[in-house]
Scaffold this motif. Structure first.
Motif, PDB file in Angstrom:
ATOM      1  N   LYS A 114       0.667  -1.357   0.002  1.00 13.97           N
ATOM      2  CA  LYS A 114       0.066  -0.061   0.123  1.00 13.97           C
ATOM      3  C   LYS A 114       0.837   1.198   0.019  1.00 13.97           C
ATOM      4  O   LYS A 114       0.495   2.175   0.567  1.00 13.97           O
ATOM      5  CB  LYS A 114      -1.075   0.093   1.172  1.00 13.97           C
ATOM      6  N   LEU A 115       2.023   0.933  -0.720  1.00  9.73           N
ATOM      7  CA  LEU A 115       2.630   2.494  -0.824  1.00  9.73           C
ATOM      8  C   LEU A 115       2.324   2.633  -2.383  1.00  9.73           C
ATOM      9  O   LEU A 115       1.930   2.017  -3.111  1.00  9.73           O
ATOM     10  CB  LEU A 115       4.466   2.202  -1.064  1.00  9.73           C
ATOM     11  N   LYS A 116       2.002   4.202  -2.257  1.00 10.32           N
ATOM     12  CA  LYS A 116       1.948   4.746  -3.636  1.00 10.32           C
ATOM     13  C   LYS A 116       3.257   4.978  -4.267  1.00 10.32           C
ATOM     14  O   LYS A 116       4.337   4.869  -3.893  1.00 10.32           O
ATOM     15  CB  LYS A 116       1.076   6.187  -3.562  1.00 10.32           C
ATOM     16  N   VAL A 117       2.766   4.787  -5.795  1.00 16.07           N
ATOM     17  CA  VAL A 117       4.025   4.522  -6.665  1.00 16.07           C
ATOM     18  C   VAL A 117       4.153   5.845  -7.634  1.00 16.07           C
ATOM     19  O   VAL A 117       3.178   6.115  -8.019  1.00 16.07           O
ATOM     20  CB  VAL A 117       4.261   3.396  -7.687  1.00 16.07           C
ATOM     21  N   ILE A 118       5.441   6.384  -7.595  1.00 13.77           N
ATOM     22  CA  ILE A 118       5.743   7.511  -8.741  1.00 13.77           C
ATOM     23  C   ILE A 118       6.596   6.763  -9.604  1.00 13.77           C
ATOM     24  O   ILE A 118       7.800   6.398  -9.441  1.00 13.77           O
ATOM     25  CB  ILE A 118       6.372   8.516  -8.296  1.00 13.77           C
ATOM     26  N   LEU A 119       6.050   6.411 -10.926  1.00 13.33           N
ATOM     27  CA  LEU A 119       6.802   5.531 -11.954  1.00 13.33           C
ATOM     28  C   LEU A 119       7.440   6.446 -12.925  1.00 13.33           C
ATOM     29  O   LEU A 119       6.493   7.478 -13.565  1.00 13.33           O
ATOM     30  CB  LEU A 119       5.824   4.675 -12.667  1.00 13.33           C
ATOM     31  N   CYS A 120       8.660   6.702 -12.854  1.00 14.14           N
ATOM     32  CA  CYS A 120       9.455   7.577 -13.970  1.00 14.14           C
ATOM     33  C   CYS A 120       9.682   6.836 -15.244  1.00 14.14           C
ATOM     34  O   CYS A 120      10.152   5.792 -15.275  1.00 14.14           O
ATOM     35  CB  CYS A 120      10.779   7.987 -13.151  1.00 14.14           C
ATOM     36  N   ILE A 121       9.242   7.670 -16.312  1.00 11.01           N
ATOM     37  CA  ILE A 121       9.674   7.257 -17.569  1.00 11.01           C
ATOM     38  C   ILE A 121      10.273   8.279 -18.422  1.00 11.01           C
ATOM     39  O   ILE A 121      10.027   9.527 -17.913  1.00 11.01           O
ATOM     40  CB  ILE A 121       8.418   6.530 -18.215  1.00 11.01           C
ATOM     41  N   GLY A 122      11.032   7.889 -19.415  1.00 15.88           N
ATOM     42  CA  GLY A 122      11.406   8.956 -19.949  1.00 15.88           C
ATOM     43  C   GLY A 122      12.671   8.383 -21.230  1.00 15.88           C
ATOM     44  O   GLY A 122      13.439   7.501 -20.911  1.00 15.88           O
ATOM     45  N   GLU A 123      12.636   9.233 -22.199  1.00 17.59           N
ATOM     46  CA  GLU A 123      13.690   8.863 -23.288  1.00 17.59           C
ATOM     47  C   GLU A 123      14.992   9.538 -23.366  1.00 17.59           C
ATOM     48  O   GLU A 123      14.953  10.688 -22.695  1.00 17.59           O
ATOM     49  CB  GLU A 123      12.971   9.329 -24.763  1.00 17.59           C
ATOM     50  N   THR A 124      15.978   9.034 -23.685  1.00 12.51           N
ATOM     51  CA  THR A 124      17.444   9.451 -23.834  1.00 12.51           C
ATOM     52  C   THR A 124      17.465  10.489 -25.076  1.00 12.51           C
ATOM     53  O   THR A 124      16.614  10.513 -25.775  1.00 12.51           O
ATOM     54  CB  THR A 124      18.458   8.431 -23.964  1.00 12.51           C
ATOM     55  N   GLU A 125      18.589  11.175 -25.064  1.00 14.33           N
ATOM     56  CA  GLU A 125      18.695  12.191 -25.871  1.00 14.33           C
ATOM     57  C   GLU A 125      18.718  11.316 -27.306  1.00 14.33           C
ATOM     58  O   GLU A 125      18.214  11.923 -28.333  1.00 14.33           O
ATOM     59  CB  GLU A 125      19.876  13.245 -25.826  1.00 14.33           C
ATOM     60  N   GLU A 126      19.593  10.308 -27.448  1.00 17.31           N
ATOM     61  CA  GLU A 126      19.633   9.645 -28.592  1.00 17.31           C
ATOM     62  C   GLU A 126      18.386   8.963 -29.057  1.00 17.31           C
ATOM     63  O   GLU A 126      18.187   9.090 -30.429  1.00 17.31           O
ATOM     64  CB  GLU A 126      20.683   8.416 -28.370  1.00 17.31           C
ATOM     65  N   ARG A 128      15.406  10.141 -28.622  1.00  9.76           N
ATOM     66  CA  ARG A 128      14.629  11.707 -29.183  1.00  9.76           C
ATOM     67  C   ARG A 128      15.361  11.830 -30.362  1.00  9.76           C
ATOM     68  O   ARG A 128      14.177  12.272 -31.402  1.00  9.76           O
ATOM     69  CB  ARG A 128      14.720  12.704 -28.085  1.00  9.76           C
ATOM     70  N   ASP A 129      16.510  11.870 -30.598  1.00  6.46           N
ATOM     71  CA  ASP A 129      16.925  12.499 -31.899  1.00  6.46           C
ATOM     72  C   ASP A 129      16.514  11.582 -32.893  1.00  6.46           C
ATOM     73  O   ASP A 129      16.504  11.714 -34.079  1.00  6.46           O
ATOM     74  CB  ASP A 129      18.657  12.599 -31.839  1.00  6.46           C
ATOM     75  N   SER A 130      16.542  10.250 -32.565  1.00  8.90           N
ATOM     76  CA  SER A 130      16.241   9.279 -33.678  1.00  8.90           C
ATOM     77  C   SER A 130      14.558   9.168 -33.641  1.00  8.90           C
ATOM     78  O   SER A 130      14.026   7.858 -34.090  1.00  8.90           O
ATOM     79  CB  SER A 130      16.889   7.938 -33.564  1.00  8.90           C
ATOM     80  N   LEU A 131      13.789   9.956 -33.126  1.00  8.13           N
ATOM     81  CA  LEU A 131      12.523  10.018 -33.340  1.00  8.13           C
ATOM     82  C   LEU A 131      11.629   8.829 -32.404  1.00  8.13           C
ATOM     83  O   LEU A 131      10.760   8.328 -33.046  1.00  8.13           O
ATOM     84  CB  LEU A 131      11.916  10.113 -34.752  1.00  8.13           C
ATOM     85  N   LYS A 132      12.336   8.184 -31.594  1.00  3.91           N
ATOM     86  CA  LYS A 132      11.809   6.975 -30.941  1.00  3.91           C
ATOM     87  C   LYS A 132      11.079   7.243 -29.526  1.00  3.91           C
ATOM     88  O   LYS A 132      10.894   6.167 -28.625  1.00  3.91           O
ATOM     89  CB  LYS A 132      12.849   6.109 -30.648  1.00  3.91           C
ATOM     90  N   THR A 133      10.714   8.495 -29.146  1.00  2.04           N
ATOM     91  CA  THR A 133      10.355   8.692 -27.764  1.00  2.04           C
ATOM     92  C   THR A 133       9.163   8.044 -27.584  1.00  2.04           C
ATOM     93  O   THR A 133       8.940   7.440 -26.753  1.00  2.04           O
ATOM     94  CB  THR A 133      10.140  10.362 -27.711  1.00  2.04           C
ATOM     95  N   TYR A 134       8.133   8.218 -28.463  1.00  2.00           N
ATOM     96  CA  TYR A 134       6.791   7.447 -28.132  1.00  2.00           C
ATOM     97  C   TYR A 134       6.927   5.894 -27.933  1.00  2.00           C
ATOM     98  O   TYR A 134       6.422   5.497 -27.337  1.00  2.00           O
ATOM     99  CB  TYR A 134       5.614   7.974 -29.089  1.00  2.00           C
ATOM    100  N   LYS A 135       7.932   5.386 -28.815  1.00  2.00           N
ATOM    101  CA  LYS A 135       7.956   4.024 -28.803  1.00  2.00           C
ATOM    102  C   LYS A 135       8.587   3.764 -27.602  1.00  2.00           C
ATOM    103  O   LYS A 135       8.339   2.551 -27.077  1.00  2.00           O
ATOM    104  CB  LYS A 135       8.831   3.626 -30.100  1.00  2.00           C
ATOM    105  N   VAL A 136       9.578   4.499 -26.970  1.00  2.00           N
ATOM    106  CA  VAL A 136      10.232   4.199 -25.937  1.00  2.00           C
ATOM    107  C   VAL A 136       9.462   4.203 -24.687  1.00  2.00           C
ATOM    108  O   VAL A 136       9.121   3.295 -23.843  1.00  2.00           O
ATOM    109  CB  VAL A 136      11.588   5.101 -25.624  1.00  2.00           C
ATOM    110  N   LEU A 137       8.664   5.241 -24.795  1.00  2.00           N
ATOM    111  CA  LEU A 137       7.820   5.474 -23.525  1.00  2.00           C
ATOM    112  C   LEU A 137       6.617   4.431 -23.583  1.00  2.00           C
ATOM    113  O   LEU A 137       6.219   3.850 -22.443  1.00  2.00           O
ATOM    114  CB  LEU A 137       6.971   6.990 -23.505  1.00  2.00           C
TER     115      LEU A 137
END
Ligand code: PGA
Length: 243
Positions: A114-126, A128-137
């Motif tokens: 019963k701990l609440k969770v802060i789940l972190c997600i995010g893309e690297t610069e590489e 992002r540059d190769s337009l993979k942000t949405y795929k990675v997320l």
């Protein structure tokens, strides 16, 4: 949108006990919303629990209690009244090699306690540059959330933190953040049939918070460096969750 925004302070591995005491002395002089969650180093958690704000641990073990030297179990965090656990921060993913599978394990154990969770997600610069942000997320969300009980999903907050924006002073445009958060919300709803709050994190400061706070689909902010300075952190809190 959740009814009230959230501000999370991730202090990371900063401040000595003396500095923490000083911090708390100054911080507690102000009126602070329950929607503020402070995440100090694990050894300082007992100084923070039971105050006006909520408290989070920066990481939990991927195991139940037992012979895991140096680790802290979700159950132990819960036993001292910690409210939240940050899971999957990019520093854990990169420096400590945490995979999406390990992250799911940690989420499962945290929710069980019963701990609440802060789940972190995010893309690297590489990515992002190769337009993979949405795929990675999408992959990060899918692996972390798959198989979770719907009832438990309510206790998860997502923090979108582009890796290239963390600690760099570089921030995506409001429009970029808006669009990425809209995408994350859509995927989360598709995966869980629930709407979860989504925060933005990465170089949030007292100087850019007014601009960032205009993004209408952001449910709050995860603040790293600026949360270790009371005056800066208070300014952020006053903008996002004024009392
Ligand atoms: P930052 O860190 O605010 O120092 O960029 C954010 C985070 O890593 O959570």
């Amino acid at each position: 949108m959740v009814s009230k925004k959230i501000v999370v302070g991730n202090m990371k591995m900063n401040l000595t006990a003396q500095e923490i005491n000083q911090y708390l002395k100054e911080f507690e002089k102000k009126e602070i919303s329950k929607n503020v969650i402070i995440c100090p180093s694990t050894i300082y958690l007992p100084y923070f629990v039971g105050k006006k704000f909520q408290v989070g641990i920066q990481n939990v073990a991927a195991y139940e209690m037992g012979a895991y030297t140096g680790e802290v179990a979700a159950k132990q965090a819960k036993s001292i009244k910690v409210d939240y656990a940050i899971i999957g921060h990019s520093e854990r993913r990169s420096y400590f090699h945490e995979s999406d599978d390990i992250i799911r394990e940690k989420i499962t154990l945290a929710l069980k306690e019963k701990l609440k969770v802060i789940l972190c997600i995010g893309e690297t610069e590489e990515e992002r540059d190769s337009l993979k942000t949405y795929k990675v997320l999408k992959k990060q969300l899918k692996t972390a959330l798959q198989g979770l009980d719907y009832k438990e999903v309510f206790n998860i907050v997502i923090a979108y933190e582009p890796v290239w924006a963390i600690g760099t002073g570089r921030v995506p445009s409001n429009l970029e953040i808006h669009d990425t958060i809209a995408f994350i919300k859509e995927i989360v709803e598709e995966l869980t049939q629930h709407k979860l709050p989504v925060l933005y994190g990465g170089s949030v400061t007292d100087t850019n918070i007014k601009t960032l706070n205009k993004i209408e689909n952001v449910d709050g902010y995860l603040v790293g460096g600026a949360s270790t300075k009371v005056d800066k952190f208070m300014k952020i809190i006053e903008v996002v969750v004024p009392q």
